[in-house]
Design a protein around this motif. Structure first.
Motif, PDB file in Angstrom:
ATOM      1  N   HIS A  42       0.849  -1.198   0.000  1.00 23.60           N
ATOM      2  CA  HIS A  42       0.000   0.000   0.000  1.00 23.60           C
ATOM      3  C   HIS A  42       0.876   1.236   0.000  1.00 23.60           C
ATOM      4  CE1 HIS A  42       0.807   0.503   4.375  1.00 23.60           C
ATOM      5  NE2 HIS A  42       0.724  -0.820   4.399  1.00 23.60           N
ATOM      6  N   ASP A  43       0.254   2.401  -0.043  1.00 25.11           N
ATOM      7  CA  ASP A  43       1.009   3.643   0.049  1.00 25.11           C
ATOM      8  C   ASP A  43       0.971   4.136   1.498  1.00 25.11           C
ATOM      9  OD1 ASP A  43      -1.441   4.958   0.445  1.00 25.11           O
ATOM     10  OD2 ASP A  43      -1.580   5.598  -1.635  1.00 25.11           O
ATOM     11  N   GLN A  44       1.468   5.321   1.728  1.00 20.48           N
ATOM     12  CA  GLN A  44       1.553   5.846   3.085  1.00 20.48           C
ATOM     13  C   GLN A  44       0.195   6.162   3.699  1.00 20.48           C
ATOM     14  OE1 GLN A  44       4.122   9.250   2.350  1.00 20.48           O
ATOM     15  NE2 GLN A  44       5.773   8.210   3.424  1.00 20.48           N
ATOM     16  N   PHE A  45      -0.805   6.324   2.892  1.00 16.17           N
ATOM     17  CA  PHE A  45      -2.077   6.845   3.386  1.00 16.17           C
ATOM     18  C   PHE A  45      -3.236   5.846   3.372  1.00 16.17           C
ATOM     19  CE2 PHE A  45       0.427  10.192   1.328  1.00 16.17           C
ATOM     20  CZ  PHE A  45       0.747  10.932   2.462  1.00 16.17           C
ATOM     21  N   HIS A  46      -3.092   4.735   2.682  1.00 17.43           N
ATOM     22  CA  HIS A  46      -4.196   3.775   2.542  1.00 17.43           C
ATOM     23  C   HIS A  46      -3.798   2.444   3.170  1.00 17.43           C
ATOM     24  CE1 HIS A  46      -4.731   6.770  -0.712  1.00 17.43           C
ATOM     25  NE2 HIS A  46      -5.979   6.712  -0.286  1.00 17.43           N
TER      26      HIS A  46
END
Length: 122
Positions: free
Chosen positions: A83-87
């Motif tokens: 995932h990315d940093q926000f999800h």
């Protein structure tokens, strides 16, 4: 800029080990840097160049950065996912109950030094 502190700490860790091994100079370091650390690669490179400049042991040494992307495990269904940093929610069951497995790394992967052969420089 906490990157200056990071690079300074890396150099403080590496220099005595390299010198104890007989190194005449540092050629390069490879760092693993997780995206979740918030450390910016450009700022790390800038700090590296600033701290190495004018130091005969460090001058010309290269910094290589390996980015570690976030990876988590869902604590509800056990799914592992990137995932990315926000999800952070699980893409399978949409649970927010997740455990970060990778992405917070900030470690020295390798160092490269110049160790003169016996008789060299004597």
């Amino acid at each position: 800029m906490h990157e200056l502190g990071i690079v300074s700490g890396v150099l403080d860790s590496v220099r005595p080990v390299a010198q104890e091994a007989g190194a005449s100079r540092l050629l390069g370091i490879t760092l693993q840097v997780g995206e979740m650390t918030g450390a910016l690669q450009d700022a790390l490179q800038f700090a590296w160049e600033a701290l190495c400049e004018g130091d005969p042991f460090l001058e010309g040494a290269q910094l290589s950065i390996q980015t570690v992307h976030p990876r988590s495990r869902c604590l509800e269904c056990g799914n592992e996912f990137d995932h990315d940093q926000f999800h952070w929610a699980c893409p399978v069951c949409d649970s927010a109950m997740t455990e970060l497995l990778a992405g917070r790394e900030l470690q020295i992967e390798s160092i490269e030094v110049d160790i003169p052969e016996e008789g060299e420089g004597a």
